[in-house]
Scaffold this active site. Structure first.
Site, PDB file in Angstrom:
ATOM      1  N   LYS A 176     -12.598   9.392   2.875  1.00 42.01           N
ATOM      2  CA  LYS A 176     -11.709   9.757   3.487  1.00 42.01           C
ATOM      3  C   LYS A 176     -10.364  10.151   3.308  1.00 42.01           C
ATOM      4  O   LYS A 176     -10.062   8.891   4.272  1.00 42.01           O
ATOM      5  CB  LYS A 176     -12.577   9.119   4.667  1.00 42.01           C
ATOM      6  CG  LYS A 176     -12.642   9.666   5.859  1.00 42.01           C
ATOM      7  CD  LYS A 176     -11.267  10.465   6.800  1.00 42.01           C
ATOM      8  CE  LYS A 176     -10.557  10.025   7.378  1.00 42.01           C
ATOM      9  NZ  LYS A 176      -8.968  10.478   8.087  1.00 42.01           N
ATOM     10  N   GLU A 251      -6.164  -2.662   2.812  1.00 46.43           N
ATOM     11  CA  GLU A 251      -5.596  -2.803   2.014  1.00 46.43           C
ATOM     12  C   GLU A 251      -4.357  -2.858   3.671  1.00 46.43           C
ATOM     13  O   GLU A 251      -4.408  -1.532   4.201  1.00 46.43           O
ATOM     14  CB  GLU A 251      -5.234  -2.152   1.369  1.00 46.43           C
ATOM     15  CG  GLU A 251      -5.670  -2.337   0.441  1.00 46.43           C
ATOM     16  CD  GLU A 251      -5.113  -3.743  -0.563  1.00 46.43           C
ATOM     17  OE1 GLU A 251      -4.057  -4.630  -0.451  1.00 46.43           O
ATOM     18  OE2 GLU A 251      -6.254  -4.278  -1.454  1.00 46.43           O
ATOM     19  N   CYS A 285       3.907   0.183   2.180  1.00 48.75           N
ATOM     20  CA  CYS A 285       3.709  -0.946   3.009  1.00 48.75           C
ATOM     21  C   CYS A 285       4.522  -1.888   2.234  1.00 48.75           C
ATOM     22  O   CYS A 285       4.506  -3.305   3.145  1.00 48.75           O
ATOM     23  CB  CYS A 285       2.190  -1.075   2.743  1.00 48.75           C
ATOM     24  SG  CYS A 285       1.812  -0.947   0.781  1.00 48.75           S
TER      25      CYS A 285
HETATM   26  P1  NDP Z   1      -4.067   4.311   9.634  1.00 53.22           P
HETATM   27  O1  NDP Z   1      -4.960   2.869   9.381  1.00 53.22           O
HETATM   28  O2  NDP Z   1      -3.611   5.322  10.778  1.00 53.22           O
HETATM   29  O3  NDP Z   1      -4.993   5.814   8.899  1.00 53.22           O
HETATM   30  C1  NDP Z   1      -5.594   5.565   7.745  1.00 53.22           C
HETATM   31  C2  NDP Z   1      -6.964   5.768   7.213  1.00 53.22           C
HETATM   32  O4  NDP Z   1      -7.625   5.633   8.541  1.00 53.22           O
HETATM   33  C3  NDP Z   1      -6.158   7.579   7.510  1.00 53.22           C
HETATM   34  O5  NDP Z   1      -7.653   8.265   6.936  1.00 53.22           O
HETATM   35  C4  NDP Z   1      -7.122   7.600   8.791  1.00 53.22           C
HETATM   36  O6  NDP Z   1      -7.348   8.435   8.865  1.00 53.22           O
HETATM   37  C5  NDP Z   1      -7.795   6.357   8.889  1.00 53.22           C
HETATM   38  N1  NDP Z   1      -8.671   5.896  10.016  1.00 53.22           N
HETATM   39  C6  NDP Z   1      -8.103   6.101  11.324  1.00 53.22           C
HETATM   40  N2  NDP Z   1      -8.830   5.504  12.654  1.00 53.22           N
HETATM   41  C7  NDP Z   1      -9.990   5.223  11.929  1.00 53.22           C
HETATM   42  C8  NDP Z   1     -10.623   4.428  12.686  1.00 53.22           C
HETATM   43  N3  NDP Z   1     -11.199   4.629  13.267  1.00 53.22           N
HETATM   44  N4  NDP Z   1     -12.111   4.350  11.073  1.00 53.22           N
HETATM   45  C9  NDP Z   1     -12.051   5.076  10.231  1.00 53.22           C
HETATM   46  N5  NDP Z   1     -11.201   5.396   9.711  1.00 53.22           N
HETATM   47  C10 NDP Z   1      -9.692   5.681  10.470  1.00 53.22           C
HETATM   48  O7  NDP Z   1      -3.063   4.170   9.340  1.00 53.22           O
HETATM   49  P2  NDP Z   1      -1.669   5.407   8.652  1.00 53.22           P
HETATM   50  O8  NDP Z   1      -2.423   6.557   8.393  1.00 53.22           O
HETATM   51  O9  NDP Z   1      -1.066   4.955  10.124  1.00 53.22           O
HETATM   52  O10 NDP Z   1      -1.073   4.978   7.097  1.00 53.22           O
HETATM   53  C11 NDP Z   1       0.103   4.241   7.252  1.00 53.22           C
HETATM   54  C12 NDP Z   1      -0.394   2.245   7.182  1.00 53.22           C
HETATM   55  O11 NDP Z   1      -0.781   2.561   6.507  1.00 53.22           O
HETATM   56  C13 NDP Z   1       0.917   1.730   7.570  1.00 53.22           C
HETATM   57  O12 NDP Z   1       0.993   0.595   8.089  1.00 53.22           O
HETATM   58  C14 NDP Z   1       0.620   0.945   6.281  1.00 53.22           C
HETATM   59  O13 NDP Z   1       1.394   0.473   5.962  1.00 53.22           O
HETATM   60  C15 NDP Z   1      -0.550   1.117   5.119  1.00 53.22           C
HETATM   61  N6  NDP Z   1      -0.794   1.125   3.815  1.00 53.22           N
HETATM   62  C16 NDP Z   1      -0.632  -0.103   3.696  1.00 53.22           C
HETATM   63  C17 NDP Z   1      -1.047  -0.222   1.946  1.00 53.22           C
HETATM   64  C18 NDP Z   1      -1.653  -1.573   1.852  1.00 53.22           C
HETATM   65  O14 NDP Z   1      -1.641  -0.815   0.746  1.00 53.22           O
HETATM   66  N7  NDP Z   1      -1.449  -2.546   2.274  1.00 53.22           N
HETATM   67  C19 NDP Z   1      -0.952   0.945   1.377  1.00 53.22           C
HETATM   68  C20 NDP Z   1      -0.273   2.187   2.173  1.00 53.22           C
HETATM   69  C21 NDP Z   1      -0.185   1.955   3.728  1.00 53.22           C
HETATM   70  P3  NDP Z   1      -6.329   9.453   9.909  1.00 53.22           P
HETATM   71  O15 NDP Z   1      -6.481  11.110   9.028  1.00 53.22           O
HETATM   72  O16 NDP Z   1      -7.185   9.867  10.832  1.00 53.22           O
HETATM   73  O17 NDP Z   1      -5.310   9.445  10.096  1.00 53.22           O
END
Ligand code: NDP
Length: 494
Positions: A176, A251, A285
């Site tokens: 996804k 993550e 992140c």
């Molecule tokens: P989100 O948590 O909003 O989204 C991440 C993914 O999860 C997207 O594909 C999103 O879909 C999906 N998602 C959203 N809601 C749900 C749900 N209820 N159930 C399952 N999946 C869902 O994060 P962001 O897009 O805002 O990404 C940025 C974040 O990611 C930051 O906080 C960053 O720190 C973190 N990050 C962490 C990393 C790590 O390795 N620790 C690396 C990179 C980023 P949709 O397409 O709808 O948004």
């Protein structure tokens, strides 16, 4: 990329239009459509998972010898490299990162498949020390259908980090991708199938996380979720996983401290701090977003840092010289602007940036200048909440004992940077700082062979590393009875 062609999604190897709403993905530098696609529907999700489960049980992939699966994964790496430039340009359009950066992400995706091919081929199962008349073994089995949920900031690399070990372990994988950046995952699926992964094992289901992500996570046939994204989404997934007794790896976000001691090599520290926070426009992140500088060098260091930040080249992601491209969406830039306003309202001073770049070249893109805010306190919201953009908060420190308390005073614990030429001090602080990843006299360096993950609100579990493949396997103990006599307990029974 032809925006006139509606992209198909991949439902267990079948390419077709998604059953959900049609939407456009936009180039963050211009706001123009890059591709149109129909999102997956919940019915697509259910069908993909059921067919993936069938393919897992019948395709023979899990039963292939490890070196045979490895050969296919090496072919995936080769195809990614052959199409490297095309994939890098696609990724640039998809999320607006500078081309030099997307080339690195593509190279990293290829290396990840190659690495997990090797991990698969060399994974050893063990004979454990016998404590009875048995031969005892510990072996690993694939799980079945596993899910990979990825964010928008480094698509192809994030997806490879989950797909490669999942497939190496013998599973089917349902991806996804973030709704706004689906293109690299779709292309990766095509490459995996072309390389010889049985088509039914691969699904890529773009769409809204709250709908598609939930449908995937809740599905009883999904045996594990590997998630990268925000902390609140991660916690939501962890709740569902607890009800299903399903393993997850999460993550999540960060607000990582970087510490510059008085004795640091300042040329290295300035370059490292700038790279740590401003590369990827801070949409990372592990961005080193909270800076602590020894008070004796604070003024001179900040002088150099501010000059360095002001000189960074913000602009067209297609230009090889660009260092910061646009932010992912206009909405995300709005959120960054609100954080900068909050920092000022809390009492902070903008040292550099704090605005959009001016000029016609920037009018249509989601650009924001590298920004440094000073005069802040570590317990303010601007220092505690993840901004996920090019915004650095900077504080002087004088008490080295209090420093580690402040560095650790965060719900996050993903990464930390330490700049000093005193190796004993570096070691002491590296051990004392609470973080999943510590960089000493460098920052934001990665290796697929080194485990990655966070503590506390920054996540659960680890990705990468040779044993990263085990995240996608169940462990099984096998006892072979070796005694030529029956078990003694039932002696005398006929
Ligand atoms: P989100 O948590 O909003 O989204 C991440 C993914 O999860 C997207 O594909 C999103 O879909 C999906 N998602 C959203 N809601 C749900 C749900 N209820 N159930 C399952 N999946 C869902 O994060 P962001 O897009 O805002 O990404 C940025 C974040 O990611 C930051 O906080 C960053 O720190 C973190 N990050 C962490 C990393 C790590 O390795 N620790 C690396 C990179 C980023 P949709 O397409 O709808 O948004």
């Amino acid at each position: 990329m032809n925006p006139n062609i509606t992209q198909q999604i991949c439902v267990a190897g079948e390419w077709r239009l998604g059953g959900g709403d049609k939407y456009a993905t936009l180039y963050p530098a211009t706001g123009e459509p890059v591709a149109y696609l129909n999102a997956a529907s919940v019915a697509d999700v259910n069908e993909a998972i059921e067919r993936a489960d069938h393919a897992f049980r019948t395709s023979g992939w899990a039963q292939r010898k490890p070196h045979e699966r490895a050969a296919v994964l090496n072919k995936v790496a080769q195809l990614i490299r052959e199409r490297g430039e095309e994939l890098a340009q696609m990724q640039r359009l998809d999320n607006g990162k500078p081309i030099t950066e997307t080339r690195n992400l593509v190279a990293s995706a290829a290396a990840t498949f190659q690495f997990f091919a090797a991990a698969c081929e060399t994974l050893e199962e063990t004979i454990t020390p016998a404590r009875g008349d048995n031969l005892t073994m510990s072996v690993y089995e694939p799980m079945g259908v596993v899910a990979a949920i990825t964010p928008w900031n480094s698509p192809i690399a994030s997806e490879a980090q989950k797909m490669a070990p999942a497939l190496a372990a013998g599973n089917a994988v349902v991806v996804k991708p973030a709704e706004v950046t689906p293109l690299a995952a779709l292309e990766l699926a095509r490459i995996c199938i072309e390389a010889g992964v049985p088509a039914g094992l691969i699904s890529v289901l773009p769409g809204k996380g709250s709908v598609i992500g939930d449908a995937i996570t809740l599905h009883p046939l999904v045996k594990r979720v590997s998630f990268t994204g925000g902390t609140s989404t991660g916690k939501h997934i962890a709740h569902i996983a607890a009800d299903k007794m399903m393993p997850v790896s999460l993550e999540l976000g960060g607000k990582s401290p970087t510490i510059v001691f008085e004795d640091a090599d300042l040329d290295h520290a300035v370059a490292g701090v700038l790279y740590g926070i401003f590369s990827s426009s801070g949409e990372s992140c592990i961005a080193g977003s909270r800076l602590f500088v020894a008070h004796r060098i604070y003024d001179s260091f900040m002088e150099r840092l501010a000059a360095g930040a002001a000189a960074l080249r913000v602009g067209d992601p297609a230009d090889e010289k660009t260092q910061l491209g646009p932010l992912i969406t206009a909405r995300h830039r709005d959120s960054i602007e609100s954080y900068v306003a909050l920092g000022v309202a809390e009492g902070g001073r903008i040292r550099v940036g704090g605005m959009r770049p001016q000029g016609a070249a920037f009018d249509k893109g989601n650009y924001y200048l590298p920004t440094i805010i000073e005069g802040v306190k570590n317990d303010w919201r601007i220092c505690q909440e993840e901004i996920f953009g090019p915004v650095l908060v900077a504080m002087p420190f004088s008490d080295e004992d209090d420093l580690i308390r402040q560095a650790n005073d965060s719900v996050y614990a993903l990464a930390a940077g330490i700049w000093t030429q005193d190796y004993k001090k570096a070691w002491r602080y590296a051990r004392a700082v609470q973080a999943g990843n510590v960089w000493i006299n460098t920052y934001k360096q990665f290796s697929i062979s080194t485990p990655f993950g966070g503590w506390r609100d920054s996540g659960l579990g680890r990705e990468k590393g040779r044993l990263g493949i085990l995240q996608y396997m169940e462990q099984k103990s096998v006892y072979w009875g070796m005694n030529h006599m029956p078990l003694p307990w039932a002696q005398g029974a006929k």
